[in-house]
Design an enzyme around this catalytic site. Structure first.
Site, mmCIF file in Angstrom:
data_model
loop_
_atom_site.group_PDB
_atom_site.id
_atom_site.type_symbol
_atom_site.label_atom_id
_atom_site.label_comp_id
_atom_site.label_asym_id
_atom_site.label_seq_id
_atom_site.Cartn_x
_atom_site.Cartn_y
_atom_site.Cartn_z
ATOM 1 N N ARG A 22 0.797 -1.307 -0.168
ATOM 2 C CA ARG A 22 -0.112 -0.047 -0.003
ATOM 3 C C ARG A 22 1.057 1.288 0.011
ATOM 4 O O ARG A 22 1.859 1.302 0.744
ATOM 5 C CB ARG A 22 -0.977 0.163 1.316
ATOM 6 C CG ARG A 22 -2.301 -0.927 1.300
ATOM 7 C CD ARG A 22 -2.882 -0.520 0.287
ATOM 8 N NE ARG A 22 -4.458 -1.233 0.160
ATOM 9 C CZ ARG A 22 -4.525 -2.257 -0.541
ATOM 10 N NH1 ARG A 22 -3.700 -2.815 -1.472
ATOM 11 N NH2 ARG A 22 -5.899 -2.783 -0.658
ATOM 12 N N GLU A 77 -3.620 7.460 -4.825
ATOM 13 C CA GLU A 77 -3.855 6.764 -6.182
ATOM 14 C C GLU A 77 -5.400 6.944 -6.441
ATOM 15 O O GLU A 77 -6.290 7.029 -5.579
ATOM 16 C CB GLU A 77 -3.401 5.312 -6.356
ATOM 17 C CG GLU A 77 -4.083 4.316 -5.319
ATOM 18 C CD GLU A 77 -3.470 3.063 -5.365
ATOM 19 O OE1 GLU A 77 -4.063 1.828 -5.997
ATOM 20 O OE2 GLU A 77 -1.946 2.884 -5.005
ATOM 21 N N HIS A 93 -1.498 0.033 -9.754
ATOM 22 C CA HIS A 93 -2.292 -1.052 -8.910
ATOM 23 C C HIS A 93 -2.633 -2.233 -9.725
ATOM 24 O O HIS A 93 -3.672 -2.415 -9.698
ATOM 25 C CB HIS A 93 -3.168 -0.238 -8.238
ATOM 26 C CG HIS A 93 -3.409 -1.122 -6.845
ATOM 27 N ND1 HIS A 93 -3.894 -0.533 -5.883
ATOM 28 C CD2 HIS A 93 -3.483 -2.259 -6.470
ATOM 29 C CE1 HIS A 93 -4.076 -1.315 -4.878
ATOM 30 N NE2 HIS A 93 -3.760 -2.489 -5.186
ATOM 31 N N SER A 101 -3.283 -7.550 -8.369
ATOM 32 C CA SER A 101 -4.053 -8.643 -8.561
ATOM 33 C C SER A 101 -4.932 -8.596 -10.084
ATOM 34 O O SER A 101 -5.710 -9.444 -10.201
ATOM 35 C CB SER A 101 -5.381 -8.650 -7.665
ATOM 36 O OG SER A 101 -6.036 -7.223 -7.641
HETATM 37 C C1 DGY Z 1 -6.550 -5.980 -2.577
HETATM 38 O O1 DGY Z 1 -7.135 -6.994 -2.937
HETATM 39 O O2 DGY Z 1 -6.316 -5.329 -1.336
HETATM 40 C C2 DGY Z 1 -5.561 -5.517 -3.623
HETATM 41 O O3 DGY Z 1 -4.646 -4.518 -3.377
HETATM 42 C C3 DGY Z 1 -6.228 -5.418 -4.852
HETATM 43 O O4 DGY Z 1 -5.408 -5.454 -5.806
#
Ligand code: DGY
Length: 321
Positions: free
Chosen positions: A240, A269, A287, A290
């Site tokens: 983060r 962001e 970012h 995921s």
């Molecule tokens: C999360 O799930 O916290 C991630 O930062 C998303 O990519």
């Protein structure tokens, strides 16, 4: 048959997740993917039983207090919960579930991508090709930092930190870590534990931030701790943004104290500190940790597993409050 529980979904989710939502719930979807204000979120969730938010929704104590009595669960589409005042939810008896595990590999992959890209000057190289500024191959041109065999420090050795370590071992890296608790030897896999982060920093040719954003970790990488890193170290952040003091990191990248940084997450962001944008030695991603189809589907399914369990009166597979 009783009515399906109503779920307010704040962002557009993958199709497969929408299909399951619509099958099992009275799902209030956001097909236009509009970014809701807090007022819009509260209006949308008004007659719902559950909220399915994303990290882009800021659910602070005030918002939690304003949620309708009927909302008894927040199933976030994320592993991180720093956008939710979890303590306020707990105090109001609202259950909170998240999506751990399923994004571990995708995020660790991005950490390695950042390490390599930052160390090898990928941004500069890519731009040179695209802008047709590529001159003759030069023995001393565009020299980066070697990654193989170097020392990697991991700040936060949870699931993602451990997955970063596994990948880094394929580069023969020597792994150091700091974590609240020491891992068992089978998880440590020979990595060297440092009971405090300051003891680890001088051993980090590369530093990967993998801790959640908490009051304790906010501002972790400040000027003093950057000063403890070896000269020419490379820093990457897939955790983060608030773990980093942006001004301190930008100053260290400008002065050459740090060779490079690879950043996937930022404070504020998408409105990041503009100082990053002009740095040739910063490799920046929006970012993407995921952001694979498989992972985003799995995150949605995990959020739904949490909802399914809650409405079936069972324990949540991933409960944070
Ligand atoms: C999360 O799930 O916290 C991630 O930062 C998303 O990519």
């Amino acid at each position: 048959m009783s009515a399906k529980p109503a779920v307010f979904v704040t962002r557009k989710l993958p199709d497969a997740v929408h299909e399951r939502l619509l099958r099992n719930y009275d799902a209030r979807l956001n097909l236009a993917d509009k970014l809701y204000s807090t007022a819009e979120l509260l209006a949308g969730v008004k007659d719902c039983d559950a909220l399915l938010p994303c990290p882009t929704d800021k659910i602070n104590a005030e918002t939690v207090a304003a949620l309708p009595e009927r909302v008894k669960i927040i199933a976030t589409f994320s592993v991180g919960c720093d956008h939710i005042d979890v303590a306020a939810c707990k105090a109001r008896g609202i259950v909170v579930g998240n999506t751990p595990d399923v994004l571990t590999d995708a995020t660790a992959d991005i950490a390695l991508l950042l390490m390599l890209a930052a160390a090898r000057g990928a941004y500069n190289g890519e731009r040179t090709v695209r802008e047709a500024r590529w001159g003759a191959w030069a023995p001393t041109g565009m020299l980066g930092r070697h990654m193989t065999g170097k020392r990697l420090g991991i700040y936060g050795m949870g699931r993602i930190g451990q997955a970063v370590a596994r990948r880094a071992r394929a580069f023969d890296m020597e792994i150091h870590y700091h974590n609240r608790a020491r891992l068992s030897p089978d998880r440590e896999q020979g990595a060297r534990f440092h009971a405090n982060a300051e003891a680890m920093l001088p051993h980090c040719d590369f530093l990967s931030l993998n801790a959640p954003a908490t009051a304790e970790t906010t501002g972790f990488l400040n000027a003093a701790r950057i000063g403890m890193l070896p000269d020419g170290a490379v820093v990457v952040n897939t955790a983060r943004g608030p773990l980093v003091d942006d001004e301190a990191l930008i100053a260290a990248l400008k002065s050459g104290k740090l060779a490079a940084a690879g950043l996937d997450v930022f404070t504020g962001e998408p409105d990041i500190n503009p100082g990053y944008r002009t740095l040739d030695n910063a490799f920046l991603l929006p970012h993407l940790g995921s952001a694979t189809t498989e992972t985003r589907n799995a995150m949605g399914f995990k959020a739904l597993d949490n909802l399914d369990a809650f409405f079936a009166g069972k324990p949540l597979p991933a409960r944070v409050a």
